[in-house]
Design a protein around this motif. Structure first.
Motif, PDB file in Angstrom:
ATOM      1  N   SER A 161       0.851  -1.194   0.000  1.00 42.71           N
ATOM      2  CA  SER A 161       0.000   0.000   0.000  1.00 42.71           C
ATOM      3  C   SER A 161       0.887   1.244   0.000  1.00 42.71           C
ATOM      4  O   SER A 161       2.079   1.185   0.313  1.00 42.71           O
ATOM      5  CB  SER A 161      -0.906   0.018   1.233  1.00 42.71           C
ATOM      6  N   GLY A 162       0.286   2.354  -0.348  1.00 40.71           N
ATOM      7  CA  GLY A 162       1.026   3.611  -0.332  1.00 40.71           C
ATOM      8  C   GLY A 162       1.546   3.940   1.059  1.00 40.71           C
ATOM      9  O   GLY A 162       2.670   4.427   1.211  1.00 40.71           O
ATOM     10  N   GLY A 163       0.731   3.660   2.082  1.00 39.02           N
ATOM     11  CA  GLY A 163       1.147   3.918   3.454  1.00 39.02           C
ATOM     12  C   GLY A 163       2.350   3.085   3.851  1.00 39.02           C
ATOM     13  O   GLY A 163       3.260   3.566   4.525  1.00 39.02           O
ATOM     14  N   VAL A 215      10.036   4.699   3.354  1.00 39.83           N
ATOM     15  CA  VAL A 215      10.813   5.913   3.055  1.00 39.83           C
ATOM     16  C   VAL A 215      11.076   6.692   4.344  1.00 39.83           C
ATOM     17  O   VAL A 215      12.187   7.185   4.570  1.00 39.83           O
ATOM     18  CB  VAL A 215      10.073   6.779   2.008  1.00 39.83           C
ATOM     19  N   ALA A 216      10.065   6.767   5.215  1.00 39.86           N
ATOM     20  CA  ALA A 216      10.240   7.473   6.492  1.00 39.86           C
ATOM     21  C   ALA A 216      11.284   6.777   7.361  1.00 39.86           C
ATOM     22  O   ALA A 216      12.104   7.446   8.014  1.00 39.86           O
ATOM     23  CB  ALA A 216       8.902   7.554   7.231  1.00 39.86           C
ATOM     24  N   CYS A 217      11.284   5.447   7.371  1.00 43.90           N
ATOM     25  CA  CYS A 217      12.290   4.708   8.152  1.00 43.90           C
ATOM     26  C   CYS A 217      13.697   5.023   7.658  1.00 43.90           C
ATOM     27  O   CYS A 217      14.617   5.231   8.451  1.00 43.90           O
ATOM     28  CB  CYS A 217      12.035   3.202   8.070  1.00 43.90           C
ATOM     29  N   VAL A 218      13.866   5.073   6.335  1.00 43.20           N
ATOM     30  CA  VAL A 218      15.175   5.395   5.770  1.00 43.20           C
ATOM     31  C   VAL A 218      15.543   6.839   6.095  1.00 43.20           C
ATOM     32  O   VAL A 218      16.703   7.144   6.400  1.00 43.20           O
ATOM     33  CB  VAL A 218      15.201   5.121   4.251  1.00 43.20           C
ATOM     34  N   GLY A 219      14.565   7.742   6.056  1.00 36.82           N
ATOM     35  CA  GLY A 219      14.829   9.133   6.425  1.00 36.82           C
ATOM     36  C   GLY A 219      15.296   9.267   7.864  1.00 36.82           C
ATOM     37  O   GLY A 219      16.257   9.997   8.154  1.00 36.82           O
ATOM     38  N   ILE A 220      14.647   8.551   8.766  1.00 35.47           N
ATOM     39  CA  ILE A 220      15.053   8.579  10.180  1.00 35.47           C
ATOM     40  C   ILE A 220      16.434   7.969  10.340  1.00 35.47           C
ATOM     41  O   ILE A 220      17.286   8.502  11.074  1.00 35.47           O
ATOM     42  CB  ILE A 220      14.004   7.853  11.051  1.00 35.47           C
ATOM     43  N   ALA A 221      16.691   6.855   9.632  1.00 34.14           N
ATOM     44  CA  ALA A 221      18.020   6.223   9.709  1.00 34.14           C
ATOM     45  C   ALA A 221      19.100   7.154   9.158  1.00 34.14           C
ATOM     46  O   ALA A 221      20.208   7.216   9.707  1.00 34.14           O
ATOM     47  CB  ALA A 221      18.012   4.900   8.949  1.00 34.14           C
ATOM     48  N   THR A 222      18.776   7.884   8.112  1.00 33.16           N
ATOM     49  CA  THR A 222      19.737   8.829   7.539  1.00 33.16           C
ATOM     50  C   THR A 222      20.031   9.962   8.526  1.00 33.16           C
ATOM     51  O   THR A 222      21.191  10.345   8.720  1.00 33.16           O
ATOM     52  CB  THR A 222      19.212   9.384   6.203  1.00 33.16           C
ATOM     53  N   ALA A 223      18.988  10.482   9.155  1.00 28.12           N
ATOM     54  CA  ALA A 223      19.188  11.526  10.167  1.00 28.12           C
ATOM     55  C   ALA A 223      20.040  10.994  11.325  1.00 28.12           C
ATOM     56  O   ALA A 223      20.943  11.689  11.822  1.00 28.12           O
ATOM     57  CB  ALA A 223      17.848  12.034  10.676  1.00 28.12           C
ATOM     58  N   LEU A 224      19.786   9.776  11.727  1.00 28.37           N
ATOM     59  CA  LEU A 224      20.577   9.140  12.784  1.00 28.37           C
ATOM     60  C   LEU A 224      22.031   8.983  12.352  1.00 28.37           C
ATOM     61  O   LEU A 224      22.956   9.262  13.120  1.00 28.37           O
ATOM     62  CB  LEU A 224      19.979   7.781  13.143  1.00 28.37           C
ATOM     63  N   ARG A 225      22.247   8.569  11.108  1.00 27.57           N
ATOM     64  CA  ARG A 225      23.609   8.390  10.592  1.00 27.57           C
ATOM     65  C   ARG A 225      24.330   9.720  10.513  1.00 27.57           C
ATOM     66  O   ARG A 225      25.517   9.813  10.801  1.00 27.57           O
ATOM     67  CB  ARG A 225      23.552   7.708   9.219  1.00 27.57           C
ATOM     68  N   ILE A 226      23.629  10.778  10.137  1.00 27.30           N
ATOM     69  CA  ILE A 226      24.246  12.115  10.100  1.00 27.30           C
ATOM     70  C   ILE A 226      24.678  12.515  11.502  1.00 27.30           C
ATOM     71  O   ILE A 226      25.783  13.004  11.711  1.00 27.30           O
ATOM     72  CB  ILE A 226      23.279  13.152   9.487  1.00 27.30           C
ATOM     73  N   GLY A 241       5.389  -2.993   7.299  1.00 30.29           N
ATOM     74  CA  GLY A 241       4.800  -2.864   5.976  1.00 30.29           C
ATOM     75  C   GLY A 241       4.938  -4.058   5.060  1.00 30.29           C
ATOM     76  O   GLY A 241       4.463  -4.019   3.939  1.00 30.29           O
ATOM     77  N   GLY A 242       5.619  -5.102   5.501  1.00 31.70           N
ATOM     78  CA  GLY A 242       5.762  -6.290   4.669  1.00 31.70           C
ATOM     79  C   GLY A 242       7.065  -6.320   3.901  1.00 31.70           C
ATOM     80  O   GLY A 242       7.902  -5.413   3.998  1.00 31.70           O
ATOM     81  N   ALA A 243       7.236  -7.382   3.127  1.00 34.15           N
ATOM     82  CA  ALA A 243       8.488  -7.622   2.406  1.00 34.15           C
ATOM     83  C   ALA A 243       8.801  -6.508   1.402  1.00 34.15           C
ATOM     84  O   ALA A 243       9.958  -6.105   1.255  1.00 34.15           O
ATOM     85  CB  ALA A 243       8.435  -8.970   1.698  1.00 34.15           C
ATOM     86  N   GLU A 244       7.793  -6.006   0.725  1.00 32.66           N
ATOM     87  CA  GLU A 244       8.028  -4.956  -0.274  1.00 32.66           C
ATOM     88  C   GLU A 244       8.561  -3.688   0.383  1.00 32.66           C
ATOM     89  O   GLU A 244       9.471  -3.052  -0.143  1.00 32.66           O
ATOM     90  CB  GLU A 244       6.743  -4.647  -1.050  1.00 32.66           C
ATOM     91  N   SER A 245       8.004  -3.328   1.522  1.00 35.47           N
ATOM     92  CA  SER A 245       8.481  -2.148   2.249  1.00 35.47           C
ATOM     93  C   SER A 245       9.902  -2.361   2.746  1.00 35.47           C
ATOM     94  O   SER A 245      10.730  -1.450   2.694  1.00 35.47           O
ATOM     95  CB  SER A 245       7.566  -1.838   3.435  1.00 35.47           C
ATOM     96  N   GLY A 246      10.183  -3.566   3.233  1.00 39.27           N
ATOM     97  CA  GLY A 246      11.532  -3.874   3.679  1.00 39.27           C
ATOM     98  C   GLY A 246      12.529  -3.811   2.538  1.00 39.27           C
ATOM     99  O   GLY A 246      13.642  -3.291   2.688  1.00 39.27           O
ATOM    100  N   THR A 247      12.126  -4.323   1.383  1.00 40.06           N
ATOM    101  CA  THR A 247      13.005  -4.277   0.212  1.00 40.06           C
ATOM    102  C   THR A 247      13.256  -2.840  -0.222  1.00 40.06           C
ATOM    103  O   THR A 247      14.393  -2.464  -0.533  1.00 40.06           O
ATOM    104  CB  THR A 247      12.379  -5.079  -0.952  1.00 40.06           C
TER     105      THR A 247
END
Length: 164
Positions: free
Chosen positions: A21-23, A29-40, A66-72
């Motif tokens: 789903s879009g959500g 994407v939000a998880c990666v954004g948070i991880a990027t902020a953490l890495r910075i 979010g399932g396998a697709e979100s994880g990928t």
């Protein structure tokens, strides 16, 4: 506001999001954004810290919720973000040094294992919830039948005692 966010997070964490789903994809994407902020932030403390480290947890949380697709999606976005934002300048696409190649392969392999484990967990959780729902339904039916039997016994006893 904080209470609303906490309640919303608990609802998402316990129920998950519909895969594909879009959500769910936005959540990745939000998880990666948070991880990027953490890495910075960690990069300011220790610039030589592991390039891909925060993206493992982003992949895990995205796959669990979010399932396998979100994880990928989170794994791929994490790889791109890590490479373009945090890889030391002595790394290059061609030719990769063995150390760099091992790091990328380790990240990809670990991400696959994380996604597989999260997907297995989601499947198990869905089966457990379905079994619990079935058990609750059977329990309610059993209670209903016991009440019916008790009413029949009371009726028979009442009829037998009425003749006495």
């Amino acid at each position: 506001m904080i209470e609303w966010a906490t309640n919303r997070w608990n609802a998402i964490w316990h129920a998950g999001l519909t895969p594909r789903s879009g959500g769910a994809l936005f959540f990745a994407v939000a998880c990666v954004g948070i991880a990027t902020a953490l890495r910075i932030g960690l990069g300011r403390i220790s610039p030589d810290s592991a390039v891909f480290a925060p993206y493992y947890s982003a992949t895990l949380v995205a796959a669990l919720v979010g399932g396998a697709e979100s994880g990928t999606l989170a794994a791929m976005l994490g790889a791109f973000a890590a490479y373009y934002l945090f890889v030391p300048e002595d790394w290059s696409f061609a030719p990769f040094r063995l150390e760099q190649l091992v790091s990328l392969v380790l990240y990809a392999t670990s991400s696959l294992v994380i996604i597989w484990a999260a997907q297995s967990y989601r499947g198990l959780l869905q089966r457990l919830r379905a079994n619990e729902t079935t058990r609750e339904l059977l329990n309610r039916e059993l209670v209903h039948r016991i009440k019916n039997i008790l009413a029949n016994v009371q009726g028979i006893v009442g009829q037998s005692l009425a003749d006495q």
